[in-house]
Scaffold this motif. Sequence first.
Motif, mmCIF file in Angstrom:
data_model
loop_
_atom_site.group_PDB
_atom_site.id
_atom_site.type_symbol
_atom_site.label_atom_id
_atom_site.label_comp_id
_atom_site.label_asym_id
_atom_site.label_seq_id
_atom_site.Cartn_x
_atom_site.Cartn_y
_atom_site.Cartn_z
ATOM 1 N N ILE A 196 0.864 -1.153 0.013
ATOM 2 C CA ILE A 196 0.105 -0.166 0.033
ATOM 3 C C ILE A 196 0.797 1.330 0.145
ATOM 4 O O ILE A 196 2.013 1.105 0.557
ATOM 5 N N ARG A 197 0.538 2.357 -0.723
ATOM 6 C CA ARG A 197 1.235 3.487 -0.676
ATOM 7 C C ARG A 197 0.478 4.792 -0.417
ATOM 8 O O ARG A 197 -0.770 4.690 -0.815
ATOM 9 N N TYR A 198 0.949 5.520 0.566
ATOM 10 C CA TYR A 198 0.255 6.870 0.749
ATOM 11 C C TYR A 198 1.589 8.038 0.449
ATOM 12 O O TYR A 198 2.791 7.725 0.479
ATOM 13 N N CYS A 199 0.968 9.219 0.091
ATOM 14 C CA CYS A 199 1.733 10.458 0.127
ATOM 15 C C CYS A 199 1.415 11.812 0.724
ATOM 16 O O CYS A 199 0.087 11.940 1.092
ATOM 17 N N THR A 200 2.303 12.624 0.741
ATOM 18 C CA THR A 200 1.834 14.110 1.308
ATOM 19 C C THR A 200 2.022 14.730 0.029
ATOM 20 O O THR A 200 2.125 14.465 -1.082
ATOM 21 N N LEU A 214 -3.958 8.532 -10.453
ATOM 22 C CA LEU A 214 -3.465 7.508 -11.529
ATOM 23 C C LEU A 214 -3.630 6.064 -10.568
ATOM 24 O O LEU A 214 -3.481 5.154 -11.415
ATOM 25 N N GLY A 215 -3.671 6.077 -9.096
ATOM 26 C CA GLY A 215 -3.841 4.963 -8.573
ATOM 27 C C GLY A 215 -2.553 4.643 -7.901
ATOM 28 O O GLY A 215 -2.508 3.301 -7.508
ATOM 29 N N LEU A 216 -1.455 5.393 -8.022
ATOM 30 C CA LEU A 216 -0.068 5.111 -7.494
ATOM 31 C C LEU A 216 -0.115 5.004 -5.933
ATOM 32 O O LEU A 216 0.482 4.316 -5.242
ATOM 33 N N VAL A 217 -1.050 6.132 -5.524
ATOM 34 C CA VAL A 217 -1.123 6.231 -3.771
ATOM 35 C C VAL A 217 -2.794 6.133 -3.737
ATOM 36 O O VAL A 217 -3.410 6.396 -4.634
ATOM 37 N N THR A 218 -2.830 5.483 -2.497
ATOM 38 C CA THR A 218 -4.147 5.336 -1.978
ATOM 39 C C THR A 218 -5.056 6.590 -1.592
ATOM 40 O O THR A 218 -6.175 6.938 -1.612
ATOM 41 N N GLN A 219 -3.938 7.717 -0.964
ATOM 42 C CA GLN A 219 -4.505 8.762 -0.095
ATOM 43 C C GLN A 219 -3.462 9.850 -0.063
ATOM 44 O O GLN A 219 -2.049 9.414 -0.001
ATOM 45 N N VAL A 220 -3.620 11.184 -0.257
ATOM 46 C CA VAL A 220 -2.671 12.254 -0.176
ATOM 47 C C VAL A 220 -3.112 12.955 1.219
ATOM 48 O O VAL A 220 -4.191 13.442 1.495
ATOM 49 N N GLU A 226 3.203 14.719 9.368
ATOM 50 C CA GLU A 226 2.580 14.313 10.686
ATOM 51 C C GLU A 226 1.146 13.810 10.584
ATOM 52 O O GLU A 226 0.808 12.634 11.276
ATOM 53 N N ALA A 227 0.388 14.312 9.614
ATOM 54 C CA ALA A 227 -0.872 13.829 9.410
ATOM 55 C C ALA A 227 -0.753 12.538 8.694
ATOM 56 O O ALA A 227 -1.628 11.527 9.002
ATOM 57 N N MET A 228 0.257 12.313 8.007
ATOM 58 C CA MET A 228 0.276 10.850 7.225
ATOM 59 C C MET A 228 0.613 9.936 8.345
ATOM 60 O O MET A 228 0.143 8.689 8.075
ATOM 61 N N GLU A 229 1.577 10.329 9.127
ATOM 62 C CA GLU A 229 2.168 9.271 9.998
ATOM 63 C C GLU A 229 1.025 8.723 10.847
ATOM 64 O O GLU A 229 0.963 7.825 11.008
ATOM 65 N N ASP A 230 0.162 9.624 11.412
ATOM 66 C CA ASP A 230 -0.886 9.632 12.404
ATOM 67 C C ASP A 230 -2.067 8.799 11.665
ATOM 68 O O ASP A 230 -2.500 7.650 12.270
ATOM 69 N N GLY A 231 -2.173 9.118 10.378
ATOM 70 C CA GLY A 231 -3.512 8.361 9.701
ATOM 71 C C GLY A 231 -2.933 6.862 9.281
ATOM 72 O O GLY A 231 -3.841 5.928 9.558
ATOM 73 N N VAL A 232 -1.743 6.972 8.828
ATOM 74 C CA VAL A 232 -1.218 5.559 8.486
ATOM 75 C C VAL A 232 -1.190 4.604 9.507
ATOM 76 O O VAL A 232 -1.424 3.472 9.416
#
Length: 276
Positions: free
Chosen positions: A136-140, A191-197, A202-208
């Motif tokens: 799974i991939r997420y990004c900022t 494109l579907g490379l990441v699931t959520q931006v 900090e928000a990404m670390e907490d969310g993931v």
Amino acid sequence: MEGRYKSLEIKQKSSNSPVFYVYLNRPSRGNALSLDFFVEFPEALSSLDQNPNVAVIILAGAGPHFCSGIDLQTLNSLSKDTVSKDAGRNGEKLRREIKFLQRSITAIEDCRKPVIAIVHGACVGGGVDIVTACDIRYCTQNAYFSVKEVDLAITADLGSLQRLPSIIGFGNAMELSLTARRLSGLEAKQLGLVTQVFDSMEAMEDGVAAIAEGIAAKSPLAVVGTKRVLIRSRDLTLDQGLDYVATWNSGVLLSDDLNDAISAQRQKRKPVFSKL
């Protein structure tokens, strides 16, 4: 486990959490991938995979970037390291070295535990090889991606050209790989490379972290099986994939995890599964 590696840092942010973090840890070089990384990364994943206290792995980059690609010194060492005056023998040696580098990235898929990539800043070249192998991939919002190898007169050879088409489609993968252009975090989501931006690291670390804890609470047999069947089915026909999952479930479906999951549903409680 912490402090064992030159190119990585392993963290368990909470002593009772089954979620472990692997940080690419060369921030002064944009986490460029050194030879140390290619030796240490599969070792670290194997160690975490065999640790029953680990259920999910989150892969991140220390400093302002996720990964700036393969270290140019590593490329130089590969191009200059010859064994004889014979081009054939030098070519055969180079092939073995490329296969060694490839196995270091494929270790992500070989790992039984889910590996989640969280990307901020640059994710270039070898960084794209890494994230496309993740589950799974997420990004900022400030993240950007680039299949950069063509700009260095290289055909990308660590997995991007093989994995990216099944994630974002053949045409999109071809365009990105030939142009080496930057792909923004928002376009990566489209494109579907990441699931959520996410708005920030900090928000990404907490969310993931919350997502990872949710996965970690599920049956480890079901999680491992789901990852393995999806990866294996990618290269199989529909009938072959169905046969593979039937064989897999014939070995692990009738488990204590299944019994407790059914019992928990009836009793309206959370199931408790043994470590794997």
